[in-house]
Motif scaffolding. Structure first.
Motif, PDB file in Angstrom:
ATOM      1  N   HIS A   3     -33.891 -54.049  48.412  1.00 33.45           N
ATOM      2  CA  HIS A   3     -35.082 -54.565  47.744  1.00 33.45           C
ATOM      3  C   HIS A   3     -36.255 -54.681  48.708  1.00 33.45           C
ATOM      4  CE1 HIS A   3     -32.980 -55.318  44.043  1.00 33.45           C
ATOM      5  NE2 HIS A   3     -32.019 -55.953  44.702  1.00 33.45           N
ATOM      6  N   ALA A   4     -36.006 -55.094  49.929  1.00 31.74           N
ATOM      7  CA  ALA A   4     -37.069 -55.204  50.925  1.00 31.74           C
ATOM      8  C   ALA A   4     -37.663 -53.829  51.214  1.00 31.74           C
ATOM      9  CB  ALA A   4     -36.545 -55.842  52.195  1.00 31.74           C
ATOM     10  N   PHE A   5     -36.831 -52.812  51.262  1.00 32.40           N
ATOM     11  CA  PHE A   5     -37.332 -51.459  51.507  1.00 32.40           C
ATOM     12  C   PHE A   5     -38.261 -51.023  50.375  1.00 32.40           C
ATOM     13  CE2 PHE A   5     -36.989 -46.856  50.903  1.00 32.40           C
ATOM     14  CZ  PHE A   5     -37.522 -46.444  52.106  1.00 32.40           C
ATOM     15  N   ASN A   6     -37.888 -51.311  49.144  1.00 30.90           N
ATOM     16  CA  ASN A   6     -38.729 -50.926  48.008  1.00 30.90           C
ATOM     17  C   ASN A   6     -40.080 -51.634  48.055  1.00 30.90           C
ATOM     18  OD1 ASN A   6     -36.819 -49.210  46.987  1.00 30.90           O
ATOM     19  ND2 ASN A   6     -35.925 -50.736  45.610  1.00 30.90           N
ATOM     20  N   PHE A   7     -40.085 -52.896  48.446  1.00 28.17           N
ATOM     21  CA  PHE A   7     -41.333 -53.641  48.541  1.00 28.17           C
ATOM     22  C   PHE A   7     -42.237 -53.024  49.597  1.00 28.17           C
ATOM     23  CE2 PHE A   7     -43.813 -57.027  50.595  1.00 28.17           C
ATOM     24  CZ  PHE A   7     -44.633 -57.350  49.526  1.00 28.17           C
ATOM     25  N   PHE A   8     -41.678 -52.710  50.762  1.00 28.42           N
ATOM     26  CA  PHE A   8     -42.496 -52.125  51.827  1.00 28.42           C
ATOM     27  C   PHE A   8     -42.979 -50.728  51.457  1.00 28.42           C
ATOM     28  CE2 PHE A   8     -40.117 -55.219  54.559  1.00 28.42           C
ATOM     29  CZ  PHE A   8     -41.222 -55.999  54.852  1.00 28.42           C
ATOM     30  N   ALA A   9     -42.260 -50.037  50.606  1.00 33.02           N
ATOM     31  CA  ALA A   9     -42.697 -48.713  50.168  1.00 33.02           C
ATOM     32  C   ALA A   9     -43.897 -48.829  49.220  1.00 33.02           C
ATOM     33  CB  ALA A   9     -41.552 -47.986  49.482  1.00 33.02           C
ATOM     34  N   LEU A  10     -44.051 -49.963  48.547  1.00 35.33           N
ATOM     35  CA  LEU A  10     -45.149 -50.147  47.610  1.00 35.33           C
ATOM     36  C   LEU A  10     -46.438 -50.616  48.278  1.00 35.33           C
ATOM     37  CD1 LEU A  10     -43.377 -51.808  44.565  1.00 35.33           C
ATOM     38  CD2 LEU A  10     -44.204 -49.473  44.762  1.00 35.33           C
ATOM     39  N   ILE A  11     -46.355 -51.095  49.496  1.00 38.33           N
ATOM     40  CA  ILE A  11     -47.541 -51.632  50.174  1.00 38.33           C
ATOM     41  C   ILE A  11     -48.668 -50.596  50.278  1.00 38.33           C
ATOM     42  CG2 ILE A  11     -48.417 -52.516  52.369  1.00 38.33           C
ATOM     43  CD1 ILE A  11     -45.871 -54.177  52.585  1.00 38.33           C
ATOM     44  N   PRO A  12     -48.404 -49.359  50.694  1.00 41.32           N
ATOM     45  CA  PRO A  12     -49.515 -48.383  50.738  1.00 41.32           C
ATOM     46  C   PRO A  12     -50.129 -48.138  49.359  1.00 41.32           C
ATOM     47  CG  PRO A  12     -47.669 -47.573  52.010  1.00 41.32           C
ATOM     48  CD  PRO A  12     -47.186 -48.794  51.288  1.00 41.32           C
ATOM     49  N   LEU A  13     -49.311 -48.130  48.327  1.00 40.45           N
ATOM     50  CA  LEU A  13     -49.829 -47.947  46.971  1.00 40.45           C
ATOM     51  C   LEU A  13     -50.725 -49.124  46.587  1.00 40.45           C
ATOM     52  CD1 LEU A  13     -49.855 -46.350  44.313  1.00 40.45           C
ATOM     53  CD2 LEU A  13     -47.878 -47.708  43.613  1.00 40.45           C
ATOM     54  N   LEU A  14     -50.327 -50.331  46.901  1.00 36.53           N
ATOM     55  CA  LEU A  14     -51.133 -51.510  46.598  1.00 36.53           C
ATOM     56  C   LEU A  14     -52.455 -51.489  47.365  1.00 36.53           C
ATOM     57  CD1 LEU A  14     -48.377 -54.274  46.547  1.00 36.53           C
ATOM     58  CD2 LEU A  14     -49.551 -53.255  44.594  1.00 36.53           C
ATOM     59  N   ILE A  15     -52.413 -51.052  48.596  1.00 34.97           N
ATOM     60  CA  ILE A  15     -53.643 -50.948  49.397  1.00 34.97           C
ATOM     61  C   ILE A  15     -54.578 -49.911  48.775  1.00 34.97           C
ATOM     62  CG2 ILE A  15     -54.566 -50.215  51.634  1.00 34.97           C
ATOM     63  CD1 ILE A  15     -52.084 -51.504  52.904  1.00 34.97           C
ATOM     64  N   TYR A  16     -54.025 -48.791  48.348  1.00 34.04           N
ATOM     65  CA  TYR A  16     -54.825 -47.730  47.736  1.00 34.04           C
ATOM     66  C   TYR A  16     -55.482 -48.227  46.445  1.00 34.04           C
ATOM     67  CZ  TYR A  16     -55.915 -43.145  45.762  1.00 34.04           C
ATOM     68  OH  TYR A  16     -56.549 -42.062  45.215  1.00 34.04           O
ATOM     69  N   VAL A  17     -54.720 -48.891  45.598  1.00 28.18           N
ATOM     70  CA  VAL A  17     -55.251 -49.426  44.347  1.00 28.18           C
ATOM     71  C   VAL A  17     -56.320 -50.482  44.647  1.00 28.18           C
ATOM     72  CG1 VAL A  17     -54.666 -50.796  42.301  1.00 28.18           C
ATOM     73  CG2 VAL A  17     -53.204 -48.897  42.987  1.00 28.18           C
ATOM     74  N   GLY A  18     -56.089 -51.306  45.657  1.00 27.81           N
ATOM     75  CA  GLY A  18     -57.077 -52.310  46.052  1.00 27.81           C
ATOM     76  C   GLY A  18     -58.377 -51.677  46.517  1.00 27.81           C
ATOM     77  N   MET A  19     -58.270 -50.604  47.278  1.00 21.39           N
ATOM     78  CA  MET A  19     -59.482 -49.921  47.745  1.00 21.39           C
ATOM     79  C   MET A  19     -60.257 -49.320  46.573  1.00 21.39           C
ATOM     80  SD  MET A  19     -58.326 -48.208  51.439  1.00 21.39           S
ATOM     81  CE  MET A  19     -58.215 -46.645  50.709  1.00 21.39           C
ATOM     82  N   ILE A  20     -59.556 -48.738  45.622  1.00 17.57           N
ATOM     83  CA  ILE A  20     -60.221 -48.173  44.440  1.00 17.57           C
ATOM     84  C   ILE A  20     -60.911 -49.280  43.648  1.00 17.57           C
ATOM     85  CG2 ILE A  20     -59.817 -47.069  42.201  1.00 17.57           C
ATOM     86  CD1 ILE A  20     -57.702 -45.355  43.576  1.00 17.57           C
ATOM     87  N   ALA A  21     -60.230 -50.413  43.479  1.00 13.96           N
ATOM     88  CA  ALA A  21     -60.823 -51.539  42.751  1.00 13.96           C
ATOM     89  C   ALA A  21     -62.073 -52.044  43.472  1.00 13.96           C
ATOM     90  CB  ALA A  21     -59.793 -52.663  42.604  1.00 13.96           C
ATOM     91  N   PHE A  22     -62.026 -52.105  44.793  1.00 12.04           N
ATOM     92  CA  PHE A  22     -63.188 -52.551  45.563  1.00 12.04           C
ATOM     93  C   PHE A  22     -64.357 -51.590  45.388  1.00 12.04           C
ATOM     94  CE2 PHE A  22     -65.725 -52.398  49.468  1.00 12.04           C
ATOM     95  CZ  PHE A  22     -66.211 -53.702  49.473  1.00 12.04           C
ATOM     96  N   VAL A  23     -64.106 -50.307  45.427  1.00 15.20           N
ATOM     97  CA  VAL A  23     -65.176 -49.313  45.272  1.00 15.20           C
ATOM     98  C   VAL A  23     -65.801 -49.425  43.883  1.00 15.20           C
ATOM     99  CG1 VAL A  23     -65.622 -46.822  45.076  1.00 15.20           C
ATOM    100  CG2 VAL A  23     -64.313 -47.708  47.013  1.00 15.20           C
ATOM    101  N   ILE A  24     -64.978 -49.606  42.854  1.00 15.99           N
ATOM    102  CA  ILE A  24     -65.501 -49.755  41.497  1.00 15.99           C
ATOM    103  C   ILE A  24     -66.339 -51.024  41.398  1.00 15.99           C
ATOM    104  CG2 ILE A  24     -64.844 -50.200  39.097  1.00 15.99           C
ATOM    105  CD1 ILE A  24     -62.465 -48.278  39.589  1.00 15.99           C
TER     106      ILE A  24
END
Length: 56
Positions: A3-24
């Protein structure tokens, strides 16, 4: 441990979505600010034109 591995795999995706939200958010805020600025400039221009045609 898996489960910890899956969470760490999602961190780059969350950062990417956050950056898109910030730009919008930034684009929307910038557009609102520019519209307000244009409105104020139009009001100033109208007042200057009125003073030009009707001097005291």
């Amino acid at each position: 441990m898996m489960h910890a591995f899956n969470f760490f795999a999602l961190i780059p995706l969350l950062i990417y979505v956050g950056m898109i939200a910030f730009v919008i958010w930034f684009a929307v805020t910038l557009i609102k600010t520019l519209k307000e600025k244009n409105s104020i400039l139009k009001e100033i221009s109208t007042k200057l034109d009125q003073n030009k045609h009707h001097p005291n």
